[in-house]
Design a protein around this motif. Sequence first.
Motif, PDB file in Angstrom:
ATOM      1  N   SER A   1       0.823  -1.202   0.000  1.00 46.71           N
ATOM      2  CA  SER A   1       0.000   0.000   0.000  1.00 46.71           C
ATOM      3  C   SER A   1       0.853   1.247   0.000  1.00 46.71           C
ATOM      4  N   ILE A   2       1.947   1.239   0.791  1.00 47.97           N
ATOM      5  CA  ILE A   2       2.850   2.386   0.846  1.00 47.97           C
ATOM      6  C   ILE A   2       3.489   2.619  -0.508  1.00 47.97           C
ATOM      7  N   ASP A   3       3.930   1.516  -1.172  1.00 50.33           N
ATOM      8  CA  ASP A   3       4.538   1.639  -2.497  1.00 50.33           C
ATOM      9  C   ASP A   3       3.561   2.258  -3.482  1.00 50.33           C
ATOM     10  N   LYS A   4       2.289   1.845  -3.391  1.00 53.45           N
ATOM     11  CA  LYS A   4       1.302   2.380  -4.303  1.00 53.45           C
ATOM     12  C   LYS A   4       1.059   3.852  -4.038  1.00 53.45           C
ATOM     13  N   VAL A   5       1.019   4.228  -2.754  1.00 52.79           N
ATOM     14  CA  VAL A   5       0.812   5.629  -2.383  1.00 52.79           C
ATOM     15  C   VAL A   5       1.970   6.484  -2.858  1.00 52.79           C
ATOM     16  N   ASN A   6       3.204   5.962  -2.744  1.00 55.86           N
ATOM     17  CA  ASN A   6       4.392   6.735  -3.073  1.00 55.86           C
ATOM     18  C   ASN A   6       4.807   6.639  -4.537  1.00 55.86           C
ATOM     19  N   SER A   7       4.053   5.916  -5.366  1.00 52.88           N
ATOM     20  CA  SER A   7       4.398   5.812  -6.771  1.00 52.88           C
ATOM     21  C   SER A   7       4.214   7.175  -7.436  1.00 52.88           C
ATOM     22  N   PRO A   8       5.041   7.476  -8.458  1.00 54.31           N
ATOM     23  CA  PRO A   8       4.972   8.794  -9.113  1.00 54.31           C
ATOM     24  C   PRO A   8       3.574   9.101  -9.639  1.00 54.31           C
ATOM     25  N   ILE A   9       3.126  10.317  -9.390  1.00 51.63           N
ATOM     26  CA  ILE A   9       1.827  10.758  -9.892  1.00 51.63           C
ATOM     27  C   ILE A   9       2.052  11.455 -11.227  1.00 51.63           C
ATOM     28  N   PRO A  10       1.453  10.978 -12.296  1.00 53.87           N
ATOM     29  CA  PRO A  10       1.686  11.591 -13.612  1.00 53.87           C
ATOM     30  C   PRO A  10       1.145  13.014 -13.667  1.00 53.87           C
ATOM     31  N   TYR A  11       1.875  13.880 -14.428  1.00 55.15           N
ATOM     32  CA  TYR A  11       1.395  15.241 -14.640  1.00 55.15           C
ATOM     33  C   TYR A  11       0.102  15.216 -15.434  1.00 55.15           C
ATOM     34  N   GLU A  12      -0.745  16.185 -15.174  1.00 54.01           N
ATOM     35  CA  GLU A  12      -1.908  16.370 -16.024  1.00 54.01           C
ATOM     36  C   GLU A  12      -1.466  16.987 -17.340  1.00 54.01           C
ATOM     37  N   GLN A  13      -2.095  16.594 -18.417  1.00 47.69           N
ATOM     38  CA  GLN A  13      -1.784  17.181 -19.709  1.00 47.69           C
ATOM     39  C   GLN A  13      -2.241  18.640 -19.733  1.00 47.69           C
ATOM     40  N   ILE A  14      -1.525  19.437 -20.508  1.00 47.99           N
ATOM     41  CA  ILE A  14      -1.890  20.835 -20.725  1.00 47.99           C
ATOM     42  C   ILE A  14      -2.119  21.018 -22.219  1.00 47.99           C
ATOM     43  N   GLY A  15      -3.322  21.362 -22.574  1.00 50.99           N
ATOM     44  CA  GLY A  15      -3.652  21.534 -23.989  1.00 50.99           C
ATOM     45  C   GLY A  15      -3.492  20.279 -24.808  1.00 50.99           C
ATOM     46  N   GLY A  16      -3.489  19.124 -24.142  1.00 49.16           N
ATOM     47  CA  GLY A  16      -3.323  17.848 -24.837  1.00 49.16           C
ATOM     48  C   GLY A  16      -1.884  17.388 -24.936  1.00 49.16           C
ATOM     49  N   TYR A  17      -0.951  18.075 -24.226  1.00 52.58           N
ATOM     50  CA  TYR A  17       0.476  17.752 -24.294  1.00 52.58           C
ATOM     51  C   TYR A  17       1.031  17.456 -22.909  1.00 52.58           C
ATOM     52  N   ASP A  18       2.051  16.581 -22.870  1.00 51.57           N
ATOM     53  CA  ASP A  18       2.726  16.261 -21.616  1.00 51.57           C
ATOM     54  C   ASP A  18       3.951  17.146 -21.385  1.00 51.57           C
ATOM     55  N   ASN A  19       4.619  17.574 -22.471  1.00 52.24           N
ATOM     56  CA  ASN A  19       5.785  18.440 -22.331  1.00 52.24           C
ATOM     57  C   ASN A  19       5.865  19.404 -23.506  1.00 52.24           C
ATOM     58  N   SER A  20       6.680  20.424 -23.371  1.00 45.63           N
ATOM     59  CA  SER A  20       6.719  21.515 -24.348  1.00 45.63           C
ATOM     60  C   SER A  20       7.201  21.070 -25.722  1.00 45.63           C
ATOM     61  N   ASP A  21       8.059  20.069 -25.783  1.00 42.12           N
ATOM     62  CA  ASP A  21       8.574  19.623 -27.084  1.00 42.12           C
ATOM     63  C   ASP A  21       7.538  18.880 -27.916  1.00 42.12           C
ATOM     64  N   GLU A  22       6.410  18.519 -27.310  1.00 46.65           N
ATOM     65  CA  GLU A  22       5.343  17.870 -28.056  1.00 46.65           C
ATOM     66  C   GLU A  22       4.491  18.873 -28.828  1.00 46.65           C
ATOM     67  N   VAL A  23       4.572  20.134 -28.443  1.00 45.61           N
ATOM     68  CA  VAL A  23       3.741  21.161 -29.087  1.00 45.61           C
ATOM     69  C   VAL A  23       4.243  21.390 -30.518  1.00 45.61           C
ATOM     70  N   ALA A  24       3.391  21.159 -31.488  1.00 38.52           N
ATOM     71  CA  ALA A  24       3.744  21.328 -32.908  1.00 38.52           C
ATOM     72  C   ALA A  24       5.110  20.718 -33.210  1.00 38.52           C
ATOM     73  N   ALA A  25       5.343  19.529 -32.700  1.00 42.72           N
ATOM     74  CA  ALA A  25       6.664  18.891 -32.802  1.00 42.72           C
ATOM     75  C   ALA A  25       7.133  18.740 -34.243  1.00 42.72           C
ATOM     76  N   GLU A  26       6.212  18.490 -35.156  1.00 43.17           N
ATOM     77  CA  GLU A  26       6.589  18.287 -36.555  1.00 43.17           C
ATOM     78  C   GLU A  26       7.011  19.596 -37.230  1.00 43.17           C
ATOM     79  N   HIS A  27       6.762  20.724 -36.580  1.00 39.60           N
ATOM     80  CA  HIS A  27       7.113  22.021 -37.154  1.00 39.60           C
ATOM     81  C   HIS A  27       8.261  22.714 -36.415  1.00 39.60           C
ATOM     82  N   LEU A  28       8.738  22.107 -35.341  1.00 36.63           N
ATOM     83  CA  LEU A  28       9.843  22.703 -34.584  1.00 36.63           C
ATOM     84  C   LEU A  28      11.158  22.459 -35.320  1.00 36.63           C
TER      85      LEU A  28
END
Length: 299
Positions: A25-52
Amino acid sequence: MKKNKSILLLSFVLASTLLVSCEDSIDKVNSPIPYEQIGGYDNSDEVAAEHLVSKFSFDGNIADSKNSITDGTGTNVTYGTGIKGEAYQGSASSFISYNTVANSVINVKSISISMWIKTDPHTGGAQSLFMLPKKTDFWGNIFTLIEGTGPATTMLLKNHIQKDVTPSISWAGQFIEHGGTNVLANMFGVWKHLVWTYNGTSSTYSIYIDGKKLEIPASIAKRYASDPTTGGAPYGELANSEVSKFIIGGFQQHLGAPWSDPDGWMLHYTGLMDEFRIYDAALTDNEVSALYKLEKDKR
């Protein structure tokens, strides 16, 4: 005695099972919590990645992580604390010169320039944040300038775009100026996310501060190949020419030959700059907003 031993053994098994269950139970509680997506992206390099096509993070180096602008040399370059890691720290003599520019940058038909800046008012001329030079002209192809206005709360920003075609057009090189009632407010002393875009299909210019699109008049937003009052056609797609090198923090004249010496008003950028990006497309409102929020969140 035998009964007592059995009870003791059963108690040990139950206790061990409970301990393992608690640890799970402790391991499950302490497991990394994923970030919420922003605008449908997880990180800045995903934004218009094909055009960067180019990205400089300035984390202790001057490298373009997309390898489109390379063979760079820094002059008096130092680094400060950025919005995300380290940042380029400009000065009255600092700049970065790159000798090689890939076609992915040279041949952009639409463009988005994104960067974080933190700077103060200055006097005595214009500071160049970046420039895509042009060998055969006093002005470069694409660049951004901050005019010196003295102690003030507003920033006079100028962006420049180029369209060199055959036959030539009257308004091939264009300054897009945020002056008069369209100066930028509250831009000094703090980190600001600056994005400007040009859409070659719609001949439309846009600017965003901290992820929000500014309302600008049609006289700035709509671009024409010649005077629209006499039938000028829309500006259309960009066309750079005679590209040689790339510079961050200065004018093409700071690079030496084939340009003459810089005029006295041509100043180096003295502020901080971070996460400088070039896209070969005009980002959408959602993409700019997501990029701002993700980089601010250091993602």
